[in-house]
Design a protein around this motif. Sequence first.
Motif, PDB file in Angstrom:
ATOM      1  N   LEU A   1       0.826  -1.213   0.000  1.00  0.00           N
ATOM      2  CA  LEU A   1       0.000   0.000   0.000  1.00  0.00           C
ATOM      3  C   LEU A   1       0.860   1.263   0.000  1.00  0.00           C
ATOM      4  CD1 LEU A   1      -2.722  -1.186   2.536  1.00  0.00           C
ATOM      5  CD2 LEU A   1      -3.056  -0.767   0.090  1.00  0.00           C
ATOM      6  N   GLU A   2       2.070   1.168   0.544  1.00  0.00           N
ATOM      7  CA  GLU A   2       2.981   2.324   0.535  1.00  0.00           C
ATOM      8  C   GLU A   2       3.631   2.517  -0.833  1.00  0.00           C
ATOM      9  OE1 GLU A   2       4.417   2.299   5.244  1.00  0.00           O
ATOM     10  OE2 GLU A   2       5.681   1.404   3.682  1.00  0.00           O
ATOM     11  N   GLU A   3       3.909   1.417  -1.530  1.00  0.00           N
ATOM     12  CA  GLU A   3       4.673   1.483  -2.768  1.00  0.00           C
ATOM     13  C   GLU A   3       3.808   1.507  -4.024  1.00  0.00           C
ATOM     14  OE1 GLU A   3       8.632  -0.878  -1.067  1.00  0.00           O
ATOM     15  OE2 GLU A   3       7.395  -1.768  -2.659  1.00  0.00           O
ATOM     16  N   GLU A   4       2.587   0.987  -3.916  1.00  0.00           N
ATOM     17  CA  GLU A   4       1.699   0.923  -5.077  1.00  0.00           C
ATOM     18  C   GLU A   4       0.545   1.907  -4.899  1.00  0.00           C
ATOM     19  OE1 GLU A   4       2.290  -1.101  -7.629  1.00  0.00           O
ATOM     20  OE2 GLU A   4       3.908  -2.331  -6.771  1.00  0.00           O
ATOM     21  N   GLU A   5      -0.281   2.009  -5.950  1.00  0.00           N
ATOM     22  CA  GLU A   5      -1.491   2.805  -5.832  1.00  0.00           C
ATOM     23  C   GLU A   5      -2.438   2.136  -4.846  1.00  0.00           C
ATOM     24  OE1 GLU A   5      -3.288   3.434  -9.583  1.00  0.00           O
ATOM     25  OE2 GLU A   5      -1.556   4.439 -10.471  1.00  0.00           O
ATOM     26  N   TYR A   6      -3.318   2.945  -4.251  1.00  0.00           N
ATOM     27  CA  TYR A   6      -4.265   2.408  -3.274  1.00  0.00           C
ATOM     28  C   TYR A   6      -5.059   1.255  -3.887  1.00  0.00           C
ATOM     29  CZ  TYR A   6      -8.148   2.042  -0.029  1.00  0.00           C
ATOM     30  OH  TYR A   6      -9.082   1.567   0.865  1.00  0.00           O
ATOM     31  N   ASP A   7      -5.184   0.176  -3.145  1.00  0.00           N
ATOM     32  CA  ASP A   7      -5.891  -1.004  -3.634  1.00  0.00           C
ATOM     33  C   ASP A   7      -6.795  -1.517  -2.524  1.00  0.00           C
ATOM     34  OD1 ASP A   7      -5.364  -3.380  -5.955  1.00  0.00           O
ATOM     35  OD2 ASP A   7      -6.214  -4.055  -4.054  1.00  0.00           O
ATOM     36  N   GLN A   8      -8.117  -1.569  -2.775  1.00  0.00           N
ATOM     37  CA  GLN A   8      -9.079  -1.958  -1.734  1.00  0.00           C
ATOM     38  C   GLN A   8      -8.893  -3.404  -1.304  1.00  0.00           C
ATOM     39  OE1 GLN A   8     -11.386   0.138  -0.109  1.00  0.00           O
ATOM     40  NE2 GLN A   8     -11.345  -1.648   1.244  1.00  0.00           N
ATOM     41  N   ASP A   9      -8.572  -4.287  -2.246  1.00  0.00           N
ATOM     42  CA  ASP A   9      -8.387  -5.700  -1.892  1.00  0.00           C
ATOM     43  C   ASP A   9      -7.242  -5.871  -0.902  1.00  0.00           C
ATOM     44  OD1 ASP A   9     -10.453  -6.630  -3.545  1.00  0.00           O
ATOM     45  OD2 ASP A   9      -9.134  -6.634  -5.295  1.00  0.00           O
TER      46      ASP A   9
ATOM     47  N   ASN B   1      -4.405 -10.938  20.673  1.00  0.00           N
ATOM     48  CA  ASN B   1      -3.682 -10.225  21.733  1.00  0.00           C
ATOM     49  C   ASN B   1      -4.596  -9.737  22.856  1.00  0.00           C
ATOM     50  OD1 ASN B   1      -1.292 -10.571  20.328  1.00  0.00           O
ATOM     51  ND2 ASN B   1      -1.362  -8.560  19.361  1.00  0.00           N
ATOM     52  N   THR B   2      -5.794  -9.292  22.504  1.00  0.00           N
ATOM     53  CA  THR B   2      -6.673  -8.670  23.506  1.00  0.00           C
ATOM     54  C   THR B   2      -7.808  -9.571  23.981  1.00  0.00           C
ATOM     55  OG1 THR B   2      -8.216  -7.731  21.875  1.00  0.00           O
ATOM     56  CG2 THR B   2      -6.245  -6.433  22.411  1.00  0.00           C
ATOM     57  N   LYS B   3      -8.100 -10.617  23.166  1.00  0.00           N
ATOM     58  CA  LYS B   3      -9.257 -11.499  23.447  1.00  0.00           C
ATOM     59  C   LYS B   3     -10.562 -10.707  23.469  1.00  0.00           C
ATOM     60  CE  LYS B   3      -6.474 -15.019  24.102  1.00  0.00           C
ATOM     61  NZ  LYS B   3      -5.223 -14.361  23.802  1.00  0.00           N
ATOM     62  N   ASP B   4     -10.566  -9.556  22.820  1.00  0.00           N
ATOM     63  CA  ASP B   4     -11.734  -8.675  22.804  1.00  0.00           C
ATOM     64  C   ASP B   4     -12.352  -8.709  21.410  1.00  0.00           C
ATOM     65  OD1 ASP B   4     -13.585  -6.580  22.814  1.00  0.00           O
ATOM     66  OD2 ASP B   4     -12.382  -5.361  24.181  1.00  0.00           O
ATOM     67  N   LEU B   5     -13.481  -9.404  21.275  1.00  0.00           N
ATOM     68  CA  LEU B   5     -14.133  -9.558  19.979  1.00  0.00           C
ATOM     69  C   LEU B   5     -14.576  -8.219  19.411  1.00  0.00           C
ATOM     70  CD1 LEU B   5     -15.130 -11.583  17.851  1.00  0.00           C
ATOM     71  CD2 LEU B   5     -17.277 -11.735  19.139  1.00  0.00           C
ATOM     72  N   GLU B   6     -14.994  -7.310  20.280  1.00  0.00           N
ATOM     73  CA  GLU B   6     -15.477  -6.009  19.813  1.00  0.00           C
ATOM     74  C   GLU B   6     -14.370  -5.213  19.129  1.00  0.00           C
ATOM     75  OE1 GLU B   6     -17.860  -2.044  21.474  1.00  0.00           O
ATOM     76  OE2 GLU B   6     -17.559  -3.785  22.774  1.00  0.00           O
ATOM     77  N   VAL B   7     -13.154  -5.322  19.644  1.00  0.00           N
ATOM     78  CA  VAL B   7     -12.012  -4.648  19.012  1.00  0.00           C
ATOM     79  C   VAL B   7     -11.827  -5.147  17.582  1.00  0.00           C
ATOM     80  CG1 VAL B   7      -9.503  -4.378  19.065  1.00  0.00           C
ATOM     81  CG2 VAL B   7     -10.824  -4.161  21.182  1.00  0.00           C
ATOM     82  N   ALA B   8     -11.864  -6.477  17.412  1.00  0.00           N
ATOM     83  CA  ALA B   8     -11.702  -7.068  16.083  1.00  0.00           C
ATOM     84  C   ALA B   8     -12.855  -6.672  15.163  1.00  0.00           C
ATOM     85  CB  ALA B   8     -11.609  -8.591  16.194  1.00  0.00           C
ATOM     86  N   GLN B   9     -14.070  -6.668  15.702  1.00  0.00           N
ATOM     87  CA  GLN B   9     -15.234  -6.289  14.908  1.00  0.00           C
ATOM     88  C   GLN B   9     -15.116  -4.853  14.397  1.00  0.00           C
ATOM     89  OE1 GLN B   9     -18.450  -7.004  17.635  1.00  0.00           O
ATOM     90  NE2 GLN B   9     -18.734  -9.123  16.986  1.00  0.00           N
ATOM     91  N   ASN B  10     -14.647  -3.953  15.250  1.00  0.00           N
ATOM     92  CA  ASN B  10     -14.508  -2.555  14.855  1.00  0.00           C
ATOM     93  C   ASN B  10     -13.490  -2.385  13.724  1.00  0.00           C
ATOM     94  OD1 ASN B  10     -16.412  -1.655  16.697  1.00  0.00           O
ATOM     95  ND2 ASN B  10     -14.894  -1.270  18.306  1.00  0.00           N
ATOM     96  N   ILE B  11     -12.449  -3.213  13.730  1.00  0.00           N
ATOM     97  CA  ILE B  11     -11.414  -3.107  12.697  1.00  0.00           C
ATOM     98  C   ILE B  11     -11.959  -3.501  11.324  1.00  0.00           C
ATOM     99  CG2 ILE B  11      -9.208  -4.062  11.899  1.00  0.00           C
ATOM    100  CD1 ILE B  11      -8.419  -4.288  14.888  1.00  0.00           C
ATOM    101  N   VAL B  12     -12.754  -4.577  11.276  1.00  0.00           N
ATOM    102  CA  VAL B  12     -13.251  -5.051   9.979  1.00  0.00           C
ATOM    103  C   VAL B  12     -14.628  -4.493   9.628  1.00  0.00           C
ATOM    104  CG1 VAL B  12     -11.915  -7.186  10.087  1.00  0.00           C
ATOM    105  CG2 VAL B  12     -14.260  -7.164  10.963  1.00  0.00           C
ATOM    106  N   GLU B  13     -15.203  -3.690  10.512  1.00  0.00           N
ATOM    107  CA  GLU B  13     -16.535  -3.148  10.262  1.00  0.00           C
ATOM    108  C   GLU B  13     -16.638  -2.401   8.931  1.00  0.00           C
ATOM    109  OE1 GLU B  13     -20.027  -0.703  10.259  1.00  0.00           O
ATOM    110  OE2 GLU B  13     -17.976   0.077  10.367  1.00  0.00           O
ATOM    111  N   PRO B  14     -15.611  -1.614   8.510  1.00  0.00           N
ATOM    112  CA  PRO B  14     -15.706  -0.957   7.196  1.00  0.00           C
ATOM    113  C   PRO B  14     -15.857  -1.955   6.046  1.00  0.00           C
ATOM    114  CG  PRO B  14     -13.963   0.033   8.513  1.00  0.00           C
ATOM    115  CD  PRO B  14     -14.399  -1.197   9.251  1.00  0.00           C
ATOM    116  N   ILE B  15     -15.203  -3.117   6.164  1.00  0.00           N
ATOM    117  CA  ILE B  15     -15.326  -4.143   5.121  1.00  0.00           C
ATOM    118  C   ILE B  15     -16.756  -4.658   5.084  1.00  0.00           C
ATOM    119  CG2 ILE B  15     -14.524  -6.390   4.308  1.00  0.00           C
ATOM    120  CD1 ILE B  15     -11.902  -5.889   5.785  1.00  0.00           C
ATOM    121  N   TRP B  16     -17.256  -5.004   6.262  1.00  0.00           N
ATOM    122  CA  TRP B  16     -18.614  -5.538   6.381  1.00  0.00           C
ATOM    123  C   TRP B  16     -19.641  -4.529   5.842  1.00  0.00           C
ATOM    124  CZ3 TRP B  16     -19.546 -10.446   7.843  1.00  0.00           C
ATOM    125  CH2 TRP B  16     -20.854 -10.811   8.144  1.00  0.00           C
ATOM    126  N   ARG B  17     -19.463  -3.250   6.207  1.00  0.00           N
ATOM    127  CA  ARG B  17     -20.387  -2.201   5.773  1.00  0.00           C
ATOM    128  C   ARG B  17     -20.339  -2.031   4.261  1.00  0.00           C
ATOM    129  NH1 ARG B  17     -18.428   1.590   8.642  1.00  0.00           N
ATOM    130  NH2 ARG B  17     -17.224   2.624   7.006  1.00  0.00           N
TER     131      ARG B  17
END
Length: 292
Positions: free
Chosen positions: A101-109, A125-141
């Motif tokens: 992502l730093e060297e190439e053009e932006y790629d959504q995949d 690391n955190t065992k916190d499902l909500e943390v993981a959900q928040n990270i991938v939420e943009p993908i899901w949305r």
Amino acid sequence: MHFGKDFKKIRKNRTYSQTELASGIISQSTYSKFEAGIRDVDARIYLQLLHRLNISAEEFDYVRNGYSYGRKQNLIHKFFSINYNHMEHLQSLKRQAVVFLEEEEYDQDIKNVYLICEAFIQLHNTKDLEVAQNIVEPIWRNVSKFEQWYLNDIRIINTILFLFPADIAIKFTETVLVRLNSYKDFPDAARLKIAFKINLSLLLIKNKDYARACTIIVDSLQCDQREMNYSVLALHFSREAICRANTQREGSAELLEKARQLLLLYDDQDYWERIQQEFNHYSSLDINTTDI
């Protein structure tokens, strides 16, 4: 980027003349300019030429890259092949995605690869499902907005399925299984459908909906068994065993033994241990059979 010289190599290997390959698709003179790198052809012509050469666009890209995946495809191939519980592999893939992502053009995949790796790392690391959900939420949305899901979208959904509440994950899975019917003759679609069915069975088991989970597993065994590799087949046996154990139905131990015997044949002790652990975690019994 011109592909003409690559078409020329494949055309000659297939013993086509320029006229034979281009006939009914494009004029010979235009095709000759394409091979010479003087002009390009549009996507429709490109695909028609590949079809006549009896080679897929994916294989063409692989061959023209010296029988290897290009940088992006290599990353995506690794992503869909790794064990998402293996932190070292996830960290390595995440670093490769960052560099890309730093060297190439932006790629959504590749951005999705980065986010999913980060989500699983944080969950570990955190065992916190909500943390993981928040990270991938943009993908899901983003995926939720699509009117039609293509195979790459479906593969992405499959990787993040367990990061969301069971009712949402079940609803998405049921929609995916319907949409995969459109791909019934497409390579890899059958295996992807099997993956969603077996994942749906675990979601239902977690929800204690054992009867529905068992129905899905039995249906998958009846319809798709010839498409299954040994580990997926063993997992079907063990998931049905879990359902039977929790509903006091006979045959649980016999099904688990079938899984053990299958993995014995392939000398896969590690997978057998994982199956045993899952069975003991989700069933009302604690069956310990002879180790492989």
